[in-house]
Enzyme design. Structure first.
Site, short mmCIF file in Angstrom:
data_model
loop_
_atom_site.label_atom_id
_atom_site.label_comp_id
_atom_site.label_asym_id
_atom_site.label_seq_id
_atom_site.Cartn_x
_atom_site.Cartn_y
_atom_site.Cartn_z
N ARG A 29 0.85 -1.32 0.24
CA ARG A 29 -0.03 0.15 0.04
C ARG A 29 0.86 1.21 -0.01
NH1 ARG A 29 -3.98 -2.87 -2.08
NH2 ARG A 29 -5.20 -4.04 -0.80
N ASP B 192 -1.74 -12.74 -1.48
CA ASP B 192 -2.50 -11.60 -1.91
C ASP B 192 -3.07 -10.86 -0.81
OD1 ASP B 192 -3.80 -9.60 -3.51
OD2 ASP B 192 -5.54 -11.37 -4.15
#
EC number: 3.5.2.3
Lengths: 325, 428
Positions: free
Chosen positions: B60, B303
């Site tokens: 992120r 993931d």
């Protein structure tokens, strides 16, 4: 009955019959000069509409007012799913204001379920339509209409729809009305057939308690009621069917097709109707068509649901009362 | 003290042995090694694995530091037994230039919990229109070898073909998020029995399978290699199996959650189960396990997709897709693959370290546990049983589907080049 009414599948056969019987009592109120019961006096019901639906909101509002509830209408047009926080925050605001029940309409499937189960609020939640999931009071009013027409208001008391053959025609894929009706009509013992072009039948339908046919003409003579579902014009652009005319030819209900139905069979439509495409004016205006009755019955059904979820389990007319919270 | 003796560990699940670390390297592996001058870690029958390598992590940073940062993400990785993670390119700005990938790479080095190998975007801005400067990213300090528009599919067949061809120049690989965009418009969950009932938009298996079929054929045609991200359906397994039998250079990954959870969970309408690709059916889950066992699926990749609370505490349709996974991956693999007898611990070392390091060309990772190798190691207490408590996560986000669930196994120690990043389950 459960505390909330989220899905038609939440109802047992006895729950459903109790609601239909209670609605018969409620229907009598509509025949009185003063159409009001004190049952929910002092209770506050919020109609939380994240998606436009004037018909459903007015129907709930009429039901709430006939039961003497205080009504708050909250329309969150445009803000619906743009930010998810709105549902939680709005719900908690209402809870803080002492709302006793929430009637919710939302474009997102599952939003009423989340509202009822996420611990955001304590009040009972009534689903007034969520996305393409469920619209249980619509299914109840449809069943109520069928029972009245096929059995009779008084003879129908305590009865279900065992053995009746009901056909739903049109956009099943995007229809919460179809999902609710399949669940409820099956619970009530009816045999349900869905008729639609294959593009408008959901993948996974094989697990539903109903038959599926692509041939309307074959099903019509075996139907006690035929419910036309609304087809949104934007479906055409997504190639669900080639043209409006082709749809109409294959799945529209006109006078000629109606003549193939048994003499006692009803034509139903949850409204609003697209005349000319899914149903011709001739059929829509015929005395077999119950659209206007369905609207009236909707108020009775919603009164019954509100009464049973909020008012208690005693008979509605003989012992009207307001309960302590 | 630069020497560490790990005593009595079952290396790759074998008989207990001692492993002596000196500095950044393993000095010796054997029985009865001397503890002289070394700090001793009593492993007592725990499983010793090569440090895990995750080929599919979302850190992120830059852009969504409220969800995760390189620091919090690599701390989560160390907690989960990872010594290297590949950071996906869908950041803000997108990792589609040498500058962005170098920044992410440098942050990983600075924090020191886990090596961070950035993945570069295949196309500029993940828009699928124009190739990003793949060569510049490869030549940067980050040395990018894996390219992916993950989150989006490279759906234009010509762009995909060019990317596959272009990366051959430097041994790169394109990792495809296989999702035919038109077939998944409005998709909310797996298309099938449950979606029909819940009235949620369907994400059909064929939307994944058709892209995989196309891409393996493209890879064959141009003689390149392609990696399939988070494969999720039984049909996809069949296509990859066929492609491999034909000699096509394809590798594939499966996530822990696709090995355990099914679309039945979505009945709760709880967005913690909302993930892309969606949770599939029991039949798919069993096919994926079998394919991971027989090697059709090469690796497990997490993931790891952190999202802040508010992006999940809402109605399903409004919620973000993804779940965190770094800290629970090994437990889920133990539960679904080891405790079921489908994989040995040596196989786990292959699927979660050797093979992902090989696919991503992660130097120094995924190496054998033997003398002279870099001391990237993970020690696992496989006998542990306990409920998952997200409150203890190192990840900045808590969107785990396993809260309150009992899962087996616990990583107790992680060593990155001989330095402990996790000691007795606590970050060092």
């Amino acid at each position: 009955m459960k505390r909330h009414l989220i899905s038609a599948a939440d109802l047992t056969r006895d729950d459903a019959v109790l609601i239909l019987d209670t609605a018969e009592e409620m229907a009598r109120v509509a025949d009185r000069p003063i159409k009001k019961l004190p049952t929910l006096r002092g209770r506050t019901v919020c109609n939380l509409f994240f998606e436009d639906s004037t018909r459903t909101r007015i129907s709930f509002e009429a039901a709430e007012k006939r039961l003497s509830a205080d009504v708050i209408n909250f329309a969150a047009k445009g803000s619906s799913v743009s930010k998810g926080e709105s549902l939680k925050d709005t719900a908690q605001t209402l809870e803080a204001m002492g709302v006793d029940a929430v009637v919710i309409r939302h474009s997102a499937s599952g939003a009423p379920y989340r509202l009822a189960t996420s611990g955001w609020i304590d009040a009972p939640v009534i689903n007034a339509g969520d996305g393409t999931h469920q619209h249980p009071t619509q299914a109840l009013l449809d069943a109520f209409t069928m029972r009245r027409r096929l059995i009779g208001p008084d003879a129908g008391l305590g009865q279900d729809l065992a053995g009746r053959r009901i056909t739903l025609v049109g956009d099943v894929l995007h229809s919460r009305v179809a999902r609710s009706n399949v669940d409820l009509l099956h619970t009530l013992g009816a045999e349900v057939t869905l008729v639609a072009p294959p593009t408008l039948v959901p993948v996974g339908v094989e697990n539903w308690p109903c038959e599926v046919s692509y041939d309307l003409d074959a099903v019509l003579p075996k139907s006690d009621a035929v419910m036309m579902l609304r087809v949104q014009r934007e479906r055409m652009n997504a190639a669900f069917f080639p043209t409006e005319r082709e749809y109409s030819r294959r799945y529209g209900l006109d006078g000629e097709r109606m003549a193939r139905m048994p003499g006692h069979a009803l034509v139903m439509h949850p409204g609003p109707m697209v005349r000319g495409m899914e149903i011709t004016a001739e059929v829509a205006d015929s005395d077999r068509c119950t659209v206007v009755e369905q609207v009236a019955n909707g108020v009775s059904i919603r009164m019954a649901v509100l009464y049973l979820l909020l008012g208690g389990n005693e008979p509605a007319l003989t012992h009207p009362r307001t309960e302590e919270k | 003290m630069s020497k560490i003796l790990i005593r009595g560990a079952r290396v790759l699940g074998g008989e207990p042995q001692d492993v002596l670390i000196d500095g950044e390297f393993i000095e010796a592996v054997g029985t009865g090694l001397s503890a002289e001058g070394a700090e001793v870690v009593e492993a007592d029958g725990k499983i010793l694995l090569p440090g895990l390598v995750d080929l599919h992590t979302h850190l992120r940073e830059p852009g969504r530091e409220d969800s995760e940062t390189v620091l919090t993400g690599t701390r989560a990785a160390a907690s989960g037994g990872y010594t290297a993670v590949f950071a996906m390119a869908n950041t803000f700005p997108v990792a589609d230039t040498a500058g962005v990938v170098e920044q992410v790479y440098r942050l990983g080095k600075e924090h020191g919990y886990c090596d961070v190998q950035p993945i570069g975007a295949v196309t500029v801005g993940l828009e699928g229109k124009k190739l990003a400067e793949l060569g510049a990213m490869h030549e940067s300090a980050a040395g990018v070898t894996v390219f992916s528009d993950d989150g989006k599919c490279v759906d234009d067949a010509v762009i995909m073909r060019r990317a596959l061809e272009y990366v051959k120049a430097f041994g790169g690989v394109v990792a495809q998020h296989a999702q035919e965009p038109r077939l998944t418009e409005g998709a909310q969950m797996n298309e099938g029995v449950v979606s029909a009932e819940l009235g949620l938009g369907g994400w059909p298996a064929v939307a994944e399978e058709s892209i995989i079929a196309r891409d393996v054929l493209l890879a064959e045609h141009v003689g390149s290699r392609v990696h399939i991200c988070h494969l999720s359906t039984a049909g996809s397994v069949e296509i990859v199996r066929w492609a491999k039998s034909r000699g096509i250079d394809v590798t594939a990954e499966v996530t822990p959650h696709h090995l355990l959870l099914t679309d039945e969970m979505v009945r709760s309408y709880n967005p913690v189960y909302k993930v892309n690709p969606p949770l599939r059916t029991e039949r798919d889950v069993l096919a994926l396990r079998e394919a991971l066992a027989d090697g059709t699926i090469d690796i497990v990749a997490t993931d790891h997709a952190p999202h802040p609370h508010e992006d999940k505490d809402c109605e399903w349709a409004a919620a973000a897709m993804g779940m965190v996974g770094l800290e629970t991956a090994l437990s889920v693999v133990q539960r679904t693959m080891v405790d079921t007898g489908l994989l040995t611990w040596a196989d786990v070392a292959d699927r979660m370290s050797f093979a992902p390091a090989r696919i991503g060309s992660a130097a120094g990772h995924g190496r054998p546990v033997s003398a002279g190798e870099p001391a990237n190691l993970t020690l696992v207490d496989s006998a542990y049983r306990g409920e998952v408590d997200p409150a203890g996560f190192a990840s900045r986000s808590r969107n785990t589907p396993y809260e309150g669930r009992e899962l087996p196994g616990r990583v107790t120690h992680t060593f990155l080049r001989g330095r402990a990043t996790l000691v007795d389950g606590k970050l060092a």
